[in-house]
Design an enzyme around this catalytic site. Structure first.
Site, short mmCIF file in Angstrom:
data_model
loop_
_atom_site.label_atom_id
_atom_site.label_comp_id
_atom_site.label_asym_id
_atom_site.label_seq_id
_atom_site.Cartn_x
_atom_site.Cartn_y
_atom_site.Cartn_z
N SER A 107 0.87 -1.17 0.00
CA SER A 107 0.00 0.00 0.00
C SER A 107 0.91 1.23 0.00
CB SER A 107 -0.93 -0.06 1.22
OG SER A 107 -1.72 1.10 1.29
N TYR B 124 -5.31 7.65 -6.88
CA TYR B 124 -4.33 6.81 -6.18
C TYR B 124 -4.86 6.44 -4.79
CZ TYR B 124 0.28 5.28 -4.46
OH TYR B 124 1.34 4.56 -3.93
N LYS C 286 -5.45 2.80 -3.01
CA LYS C 286 -4.70 2.33 -1.82
C LYS C 286 -5.62 2.22 -0.60
CE LYS C 286 -0.57 1.89 -3.75
NZ LYS C 286 -0.02 0.55 -4.05
N1 LIG Z 1 8.28 4.94 -4.29
C1 LIG Z 1 7.47 5.43 -3.35
O1 LIG Z 1 7.71 6.54 -2.81
C2 LIG Z 1 6.28 4.62 -2.90
C3 LIG Z 1 5.64 5.02 -1.73
C4 LIG Z 1 4.53 4.31 -1.29
C5 LIG Z 1 4.10 3.19 -2.00
N2 LIG Z 1 4.72 2.82 -3.12
C6 LIG Z 1 4.20 1.63 -3.84
O2 LIG Z 1 5.24 0.72 -4.10
C7 LIG Z 1 4.90 -0.09 -5.22
C8 LIG Z 1 6.10 -0.21 -6.14
O3 LIG Z 1 6.45 1.08 -6.65
P1 LIG Z 1 7.96 1.57 -6.77
O4 LIG Z 1 8.13 2.71 -5.85
O5 LIG Z 1 8.91 0.43 -6.68
O6 LIG Z 1 7.93 2.20 -8.24
P2 LIG Z 1 8.51 1.67 -9.64
O7 LIG Z 1 9.99 1.56 -9.57
O8 LIG Z 1 7.91 2.58 -10.63
O9 LIG Z 1 7.92 0.20 -9.79
C9 LIG Z 1 6.58 -0.02 -10.15
C10 LIG Z 1 6.49 -1.39 -10.74
O10 LIG Z 1 5.11 -1.67 -11.06
C11 LIG Z 1 5.11 -2.23 -12.36
N3 LIG Z 1 3.82 -2.13 -13.03
C12 LIG Z 1 3.09 -1.03 -13.35
N4 LIG Z 1 1.97 -1.40 -14.00
C13 LIG Z 1 1.99 -2.76 -14.07
C14 LIG Z 1 1.12 -3.73 -14.61
N5 LIG Z 1 -0.01 -3.40 -15.25
N6 LIG Z 1 1.46 -5.04 -14.49
C15 LIG Z 1 2.59 -5.40 -13.86
N7 LIG Z 1 3.47 -4.54 -13.35
C16 LIG Z 1 3.17 -3.23 -13.46
C17 LIG Z 1 6.20 -1.50 -13.11
O11 LIG Z 1 6.53 -2.24 -14.25
P3 LIG Z 1 7.08 -1.61 -15.62
O12 LIG Z 1 8.57 -1.58 -15.46
O13 LIG Z 1 6.62 -2.55 -16.66
O14 LIG Z 1 6.47 -0.23 -15.77
C18 LIG Z 1 7.28 -1.53 -12.04
O15 LIG Z 1 7.93 -2.78 -12.01
C19 LIG Z 1 3.66 0.56 -5.86
O16 LIG Z 1 2.52 -0.20 -5.53
C20 LIG Z 1 3.59 1.93 -5.21
O17 LIG Z 1 2.27 2.41 -5.11
C21 LIG Z 1 5.80 3.50 -3.60
#
Ligand SMILES: NC(=O)c1ccc[n+]([C@@H]2O[C@H](COP(=O)([O-])OP(=O)(O)OC[C@H]3O[C@@H](n4cnc5c(N)ncnc54)[C@H](OP(=O)(O)O)[C@@H]3O)[C@@H](O)[C@H]2O)c1
Length: 277
Positions: free
Chosen positions: A132, A146, A150
């Site tokens: 989340s 978003y 979440k």
């Molecule tokens: N970074 C932050 O500050 C933060 C904070 C709170 C929560 N989160 C959560 O953490 C999780 C991971 O995000 P991250 O920060 O690691 O960002 P990220 O580096 O952008 O990674 C997101 C991942 O989701 C994949 N994705 C998007 N759409 C998809 C789909 N339809 N099917 C399969 N994979 C898909 C992307 O794949 P592609 O390479 O193919 O695009 C990528 O591997 C998310 O759920 C996000 O909401 C992140």
């Protein structure tokens, strides 16, 4: 002891990629799923299956889960990580982008969970970990879609704690704060519409705040920090549901704790330089 298996969605980058590496370092079988698996360096790891899974494509979900079962015989832990942020005034987001956000961050998580549950249910054990955000329990401006996903994910996960807890399957929610990934870069689905003049002043203030976040991403915690928390949630054997992750997660919740809804909205308006109309 038999080697355990984790299946991770969105393992191409960021938190998902770090989580695949972390479980591998701890001797697990890893099913690293992603939309475009061909170039992933995770192919070099032993006991790791890198395979295609788009959470909005039900056939790809079924095929990936079956491939995991064929290779490793079962799935002990599911990490629903794939997700991104659709940002901007609700009116400025085209309907297909709105639906894609909900399909990916919410329906996709539920579809992958439904595909993995049969193997966990018949074995009477398993852990489902949903990534989340602090944005799953508190809100920020111009991020309604978003938050819808979440908050929805957290409600679904809490409810699943009843039905799945009764058959030996634990559910967990991870709430990262700011994490240095593609999230605020390539993954951000930003929408604005200059014709929507009434939002202009607010959007200018918010756009500055987003640009500041993008420029200061080095201040965010590395994704390995979240991977450690995910691993703890997978292995601690407790019924704890929520886990915060990252240096500033507590600080975010500190902005919300102890305030009424109205006090929080007033304080956040002030913080972002948005005045009431
Ligand atoms: N970074 C932050 O500050 C933060 C904070 C709170 C929560 N989160 C959560 O953490 C999780 C991971 O995000 P991250 O920060 O690691 O960002 P990220 O580096 O952008 O990674 C997101 C991942 O989701 C994949 N994705 C998007 N759409 C998809 C789909 N339809 N099917 C399969 N994979 C898909 C992307 O794949 P592609 O390479 O193919 O695009 C990528 O591997 C998310 O759920 C996000 O909401 C992140």
């Amino acid at each position: 002891m038999t080697t355990k298996t984790v299946l991770i969605t969105g393992a191409s980058s960021g938190i998902g990629h770090a989580t695949a590496q972390h479980f591998h370092q701890h001797g697990w079988n890893v099913v690293a799923t992603m939309r475009t698996p061909d170039d992933s360096e995770l192919h070099q790891l032993d006991n790791t299956l890198v395979t295609r899974l788009d959470v909005t494509d039900i056939d790809s979900i079924d095929t990936a889960v079956q491939a995991a079962l064929d290779r490793f015989g079962g799935i002990d832990v599911l990490v629903n990580n794939a997700g991104y942020d659709t940002f901007g005034p609700l009116e400025a987001v085209p309907r297909d982008a709105m639906v894609r956000q909900i399909d990916t961050n919410l329906v996709g998580v539920l579809d992958v969970t439904r595909a993995v549950l049969p193997t966990m249910r018949t074995r009477g054990e398993g852990v489902v970990i949903n990534i989340s955000s602090v944005a799953g329990q508190m809100t920020f401006p111009f991020n309604s879609l978003y938050h819808a996903t979440k908050f929805g994910l957290e409600g679904a996960t809490e409810s699943l704690a009843f039905e799945l807890g009764g058959i030996g399957i634990r559910v967990k929610i991870i709430q990262p704060g700011s994490i240095a990934t593609q999230f605020w870069g390539g993954s951000l689905d930003f929408h604005d519409d200059p014709d929507l003049a009434e939002y202009r002043t607010m959007m200018d203030a918010i756009s500055k705040a987003v640009a500041h976040l993008q420029e200061n991403h080095h201040a965010a915690s590395p994704p390995s920090v979240v991977a450690e928390v995910i691993y703890r949630a997978a292995t601690d054997g407790t019924d704890t549901i929520r886990y915060r992750a990252g240096d500033n997660a507590d600080a975010f919740f500190g902005l919300r704790d102890g305030k009424t809804d109205e006090e929080y909205i007033a304080a956040t308006r002030q913080q972002y330089g948005i005045s009431p109309g």
